[in-house]
Scaffold this motif. Sequence first.
Motif, PDB file in Angstrom:
ATOM      1  N   GLU A 576     -23.981  41.169 -27.170  1.00 28.28           N
ATOM      2  CA  GLU A 576     -23.818  40.771 -28.572  1.00 28.28           C
ATOM      3  C   GLU A 576     -22.390  40.279 -28.834  1.00 28.28           C
ATOM      4  OE1 GLU A 576     -25.003  43.620 -27.479  1.00 28.28           O
ATOM      5  OE2 GLU A 576     -27.137  43.426 -27.961  1.00 28.28           O
ATOM      6  N   TYR A 577     -21.430  41.011 -28.293  1.00 25.79           N
ATOM      7  CA  TYR A 577     -20.031  40.607 -28.507  1.00 25.79           C
ATOM      8  C   TYR A 577     -19.758  39.254 -27.864  1.00 25.79           C
ATOM      9  CZ  TYR A 577     -14.964  40.555 -28.486  1.00 25.79           C
ATOM     10  OH  TYR A 577     -13.661  40.183 -28.665  1.00 25.79           O
ATOM     11  N   ASN A 578     -20.200  39.070 -26.621  1.00 23.93           N
ATOM     12  CA  ASN A 578     -19.950  37.806 -25.918  1.00 23.93           C
ATOM     13  C   ASN A 578     -20.610  36.633 -26.627  1.00 23.93           C
ATOM     14  OD1 ASN A 578     -18.338  38.841 -23.892  1.00 23.93           O
ATOM     15  ND2 ASN A 578     -20.063  39.335 -22.546  1.00 23.93           N
ATOM     16  N   LYS A 579     -21.806  36.863 -27.157  1.00 26.21           N
ATOM     17  CA  LYS A 579     -22.490  35.794 -27.882  1.00 26.21           C
ATOM     18  C   LYS A 579     -21.695  35.379 -29.112  1.00 26.21           C
ATOM     19  CE  LYS A 579     -26.053  33.179 -29.135  1.00 26.21           C
ATOM     20  NZ  LYS A 579     -25.494  32.671 -30.392  1.00 26.21           N
ATOM     21  N   ALA A 580     -21.213  36.358 -29.873  1.00 25.54           N
ATOM     22  CA  ALA A 580     -20.457  36.062 -31.096  1.00 25.54           C
ATOM     23  C   ALA A 580     -19.123  35.387 -30.772  1.00 25.54           C
ATOM     24  CB  ALA A 580     -20.231  37.351 -31.888  1.00 25.54           C
ATOM     25  N   LEU A 581     -18.440  35.897 -29.737  1.00 23.35           N
ATOM     26  CA  LEU A 581     -17.142  35.327 -29.380  1.00 23.35           C
ATOM     27  C   LEU A 581     -17.296  33.886 -28.915  1.00 23.35           C
ATOM     28  CD1 LEU A 581     -14.097  35.615 -28.863  1.00 23.35           C
ATOM     29  CD2 LEU A 581     -14.649  36.510 -26.583  1.00 23.35           C
ATOM     30  N   SER A 582     -18.276  33.617 -28.042  1.00 29.19           N
ATOM     31  CA  SER A 582     -18.461  32.251 -27.545  1.00 29.19           C
ATOM     32  C   SER A 582     -18.871  31.306 -28.664  1.00 29.19           C
ATOM     33  CB  SER A 582     -19.496  32.237 -26.421  1.00 29.19           C
ATOM     34  OG  SER A 582     -20.757  32.672 -26.890  1.00 29.19           O
ATOM     35  N   ASP A 583     -19.647  31.819 -29.623  1.00 32.34           N
ATOM     36  CA  ASP A 583     -20.052  30.977 -30.743  1.00 32.34           C
ATOM     37  C   ASP A 583     -18.844  30.595 -31.601  1.00 32.34           C
ATOM     38  OD1 ASP A 583     -22.408  29.777 -31.977  1.00 32.34           O
ATOM     39  OD2 ASP A 583     -21.902  31.034 -33.707  1.00 32.34           O
ATOM     40  N   ARG A 584     -17.927  31.562 -31.824  1.00 33.72           N
ATOM     41  CA  ARG A 584     -16.706  31.254 -32.593  1.00 33.72           C
ATOM     42  C   ARG A 584     -15.863  30.216 -31.871  1.00 33.72           C
ATOM     43  NH1 ARG A 584     -16.481  36.899 -33.129  1.00 33.72           N
ATOM     44  NH2 ARG A 584     -14.658  37.039 -31.742  1.00 33.72           N
ATOM     45  N   ARG A 585     -15.819  30.311 -30.555  1.00 35.20           N
ATOM     46  CA  ARG A 585     -15.010  29.371 -29.783  1.00 35.20           C
ATOM     47  C   ARG A 585     -15.607  27.971 -29.800  1.00 35.20           C
ATOM     48  NH1 ARG A 585     -13.243  33.230 -24.600  1.00 35.20           N
ATOM     49  NH2 ARG A 585     -11.556  34.303 -25.727  1.00 35.20           N
ATOM     50  N   ALA A 586     -16.914  27.866 -29.714  1.00 34.72           N
ATOM     51  CA  ALA A 586     -17.559  26.553 -29.794  1.00 34.72           C
ATOM     52  C   ALA A 586     -17.295  25.913 -31.153  1.00 34.72           C
ATOM     53  CB  ALA A 586     -19.058  26.689 -29.545  1.00 34.72           C
ATOM     54  N   LYS A 587     -17.400  26.722 -32.205  1.00 35.19           N
ATOM     55  CA  LYS A 587     -17.153  26.203 -33.553  1.00 35.19           C
ATOM     56  C   LYS A 587     -15.687  25.823 -33.742  1.00 35.19           C
ATOM     57  CE  LYS A 587     -21.016  28.636 -35.698  1.00 35.19           C
ATOM     58  NZ  LYS A 587     -21.455  29.738 -36.590  1.00 35.19           N
ATOM     59  N   ALA A 588     -14.781  26.582 -33.142  1.00 34.21           N
ATOM     60  CA  ALA A 588     -13.354  26.241 -33.234  1.00 34.21           C
ATOM     61  C   ALA A 588     -13.074  24.914 -32.539  1.00 34.21           C
ATOM     62  CB  ALA A 588     -12.508  27.352 -32.616  1.00 34.21           C
ATOM     63  N   THR A 589     -13.757  24.671 -31.415  1.00 36.40           N
ATOM     64  CA  THR A 589     -13.592  23.408 -30.693  1.00 36.40           C
ATOM     65  C   THR A 589     -14.081  22.242 -31.543  1.00 36.40           C
ATOM     66  OG1 THR A 589     -13.876  24.569 -28.594  1.00 36.40           O
ATOM     67  CG2 THR A 589     -14.165  22.179 -28.579  1.00 36.40           C
ATOM     68  N   ILE A 590     -15.258  22.405 -32.169  1.00 35.53           N
ATOM     69  CA  ILE A 590     -15.792  21.365 -33.050  1.00 35.53           C
ATOM     70  C   ILE A 590     -14.837  21.115 -34.214  1.00 35.53           C
ATOM     71  CG2 ILE A 590     -17.651  20.824 -34.680  1.00 35.53           C
ATOM     72  CD1 ILE A 590     -19.556  22.306 -32.792  1.00 35.53           C
ATOM     73  N   SER A 591     -14.341  22.188 -34.803  1.00 32.03           N
ATOM     74  CA  SER A 591     -13.434  22.062 -35.951  1.00 32.03           C
ATOM     75  C   SER A 591     -12.175  21.284 -35.573  1.00 32.03           C
ATOM     76  CB  SER A 591     -13.070  23.457 -36.461  1.00 32.03           C
ATOM     77  OG  SER A 591     -12.152  23.383 -37.523  1.00 32.03           O
ATOM     78  N   TRP A 592     -11.646  21.541 -34.371  1.00 31.31           N
ATOM     79  CA  TRP A 592     -10.432  20.823 -33.932  1.00 31.31           C
ATOM     80  C   TRP A 592     -10.703  19.333 -33.806  1.00 31.31           C
ATOM     81  CZ3 TRP A 592      -8.636  17.586 -30.221  1.00 31.31           C
ATOM     82  CH2 TRP A 592      -7.255  17.501 -30.047  1.00 31.31           C
ATOM     83  N   LEU A 593     -11.843  18.968 -33.226  1.00 31.45           N
ATOM     84  CA  LEU A 593     -12.178  17.547 -33.054  1.00 31.45           C
ATOM     85  C   LEU A 593     -12.388  16.863 -34.401  1.00 31.45           C
ATOM     86  CD1 LEU A 593     -14.577  17.885 -29.996  1.00 31.45           C
ATOM     87  CD2 LEU A 593     -12.337  16.756 -29.995  1.00 31.45           C
ATOM     88  N   VAL A 594     -13.055  17.557 -35.332  1.00 35.81           N
ATOM     89  CA  VAL A 594     -13.276  16.994 -36.667  1.00 35.81           C
ATOM     90  C   VAL A 594     -11.943  16.800 -37.383  1.00 35.81           C
ATOM     91  CG1 VAL A 594     -14.268  17.461 -38.948  1.00 35.81           C
ATOM     92  CG2 VAL A 594     -15.621  17.890 -36.880  1.00 35.81           C
ATOM     93  N   LYS A 595     -11.078  17.809 -37.275  1.00 37.54           N
ATOM     94  CA  LYS A 595      -9.759  17.728 -37.912  1.00 37.54           C
ATOM     95  C   LYS A 595      -8.954  16.548 -37.385  1.00 37.54           C
ATOM     96  CE  LYS A 595      -5.611  20.514 -38.756  1.00 37.54           C
ATOM     97  NZ  LYS A 595      -4.938  21.822 -38.483  1.00 37.54           N
TER      98      LYS A 595
END
Length: 641
Positions: A576-595
């Motif tokens: 559960e922890y790994n799933k949540a952490l990896s999901d936050r990281r994927a979203k952070a990567t998307i956010s950086w590209l959008v920014k």
Amino acid sequence: MKKYTFIALIFLNAFCGYGQEKKLKSADKNYDQYAYVDAIKTYERLADKGYKSEDLFKKLGDSYYFNSDYENAAKWYGELFTMNPSPEAEYYYRYAQSLKSKGETDKADKILAEFNSLYKNDSRGKLYRQNGNYLDQIKANSGRYQIEDAGINSKYSDYGSFVYDNKIYFASARDTGNFTKRIHKWTGEYFTNIYNAAIDSQNGTASKVNKFKPLNSKFNESSLVFTKDGNTVYFTRNNFLNGKKGKNESDATLVKLYRANLVNGKWTNITTLPFTSDDYSTAHPALSSDEKTLYFASDMPGTIGQSDIYKVSINGNSYGTPENLGKEINTEGKETFPYVTSENEIYFASDGHPGLGGLDVFVGQLDSNGVVSNIQNLGSDINSPKDDFAYIIDTATRRGYFSSNRDGGQGSDDIYKFLETRRLKCTQELNGVITDAATGAVLPEAKVTLYENQAIKKSVLSNSEGQYRFDVECGKTYSVRAEKQEYATKEVLVTIGNASGKTSLPIALDKSVCKVTVGDDLGKCFGIKMIYFDLDKSDITAAAALDLAKILDVLSQNPTMKLDIRSYTDSRASREYNKALSDRRAKATISWLVKNGVSKNRLTGKGYGETALVNRCSDGVQCSEEEHQQNRRSEFIITGV
């Protein structure tokens, strides 16, 4: 040295005709009133008759020390240490400084070591401990100047120069030719006035010296600075204005900063600056390049040592609150005679930083907040075992002036001109040619970017011959990235040598062999195995941004391409922890590209945690760190072209 009138920041009005008092009480009175010339005579007569006391030896040593006669200061401080091997902290330091000025460096360093062990909180001792090889550093910074007599010196004290409109302005205690001779009992010389002389702009050769009468009074003037338009001058003078002399509670007249304006060809409106006081001294003005900040020396409340360097903002005809430049530059000793260049370097004189004895000249770098860093001794050309100070330099021609009471001069202080032949700040040219790895053909208009610690320093395009160049600092490591359409991006690390010169870094680019289509992992084209995050965090780091910039570049060149960004972890945590952490990281990567300019509708993504391991390293299986790392990965799957 006669500049102590303004370094120790104190003044006493005195005339010719010295008293011959022989009693200790009279000598102490002279000492307390800073009449060191008279105090020395009386104290030495008492010492010659066999009178000994710690107080006598301290005051005799100080009387010579404050006049920069370090040989005699060392003699009497030596007597003090014989009588009391553990006096107050300041006498350890003054004795060491005096010994260094005599050339007794080993003995001075021993005294400094004792000083540091006994007074661990004194920054001067800390500086010597932290810079144990300071003599090697001074040696490395030496041999960079051609030095000559400035051609304006007299047998008296001449110091504190400033150049404006092809004239050099300076303070001098030379005989003014008046019938009444005004003698300063601190120094035994005449009071100082401001003089000037025309100079050759090419080599600094001076012509006839003239008194600059508009600013001079019957007391001391020194160290001035003009604004660039020549309509305002800041200068140092005893506390004397409109025929009135100001005094502090001890009946002593100190020094203040003054301003004057040029109106219809005449200097007028001479006023004290609003932050000055009868109770402390302000002296030695220097202006920042934009003329919005005034730097000066003072012993005002809040001073760390005997005199510190301050700054104050200039807002038209009003001024802010003075700010101490802090412990990065100021010590428990003397810091004085600041000079600020257009390159945001601050030169200053100090006896608190490790030097050769007396005052040495140092340089530090000023950041945008006015914080000083990377302070260095200018070396043994400018500095000597005696006092060296009031350094100014033209950053374009590398010519300038400084003052010193070193051996071989004409007077107690003299002004020297110099040419700096090698910069203290070691720089190199980093250059190279961008070529096709297969054919050797030069590649013009390749984008070449210089990075330091993952931060972009500068980007250029290679010229028609494939060449690029950057100015870099010696001893630093940089990353150079070369990019060109239809070629694979390449990054190369380079470490610059420790001496001035050039470093060549040619970069050969391979033709892009990565032909991607829907379903391919774009990251593999660039060898991106994972986007690195700090432990247990999902913020984009500087290192991650470097790799994401490569993805960003491809998306910019292919405006219809779409990506699905997938983040994975290893198995070392709960699912559960790994799933949540990896999901936050994927979203952070998307956010950086959008920014950074990518349309959000071109990107999808989520984290998959440990659900798609590429090897055997599941829960409970012993694996190496390298094996676990294979599972911690990022994928950039092309979903549309």
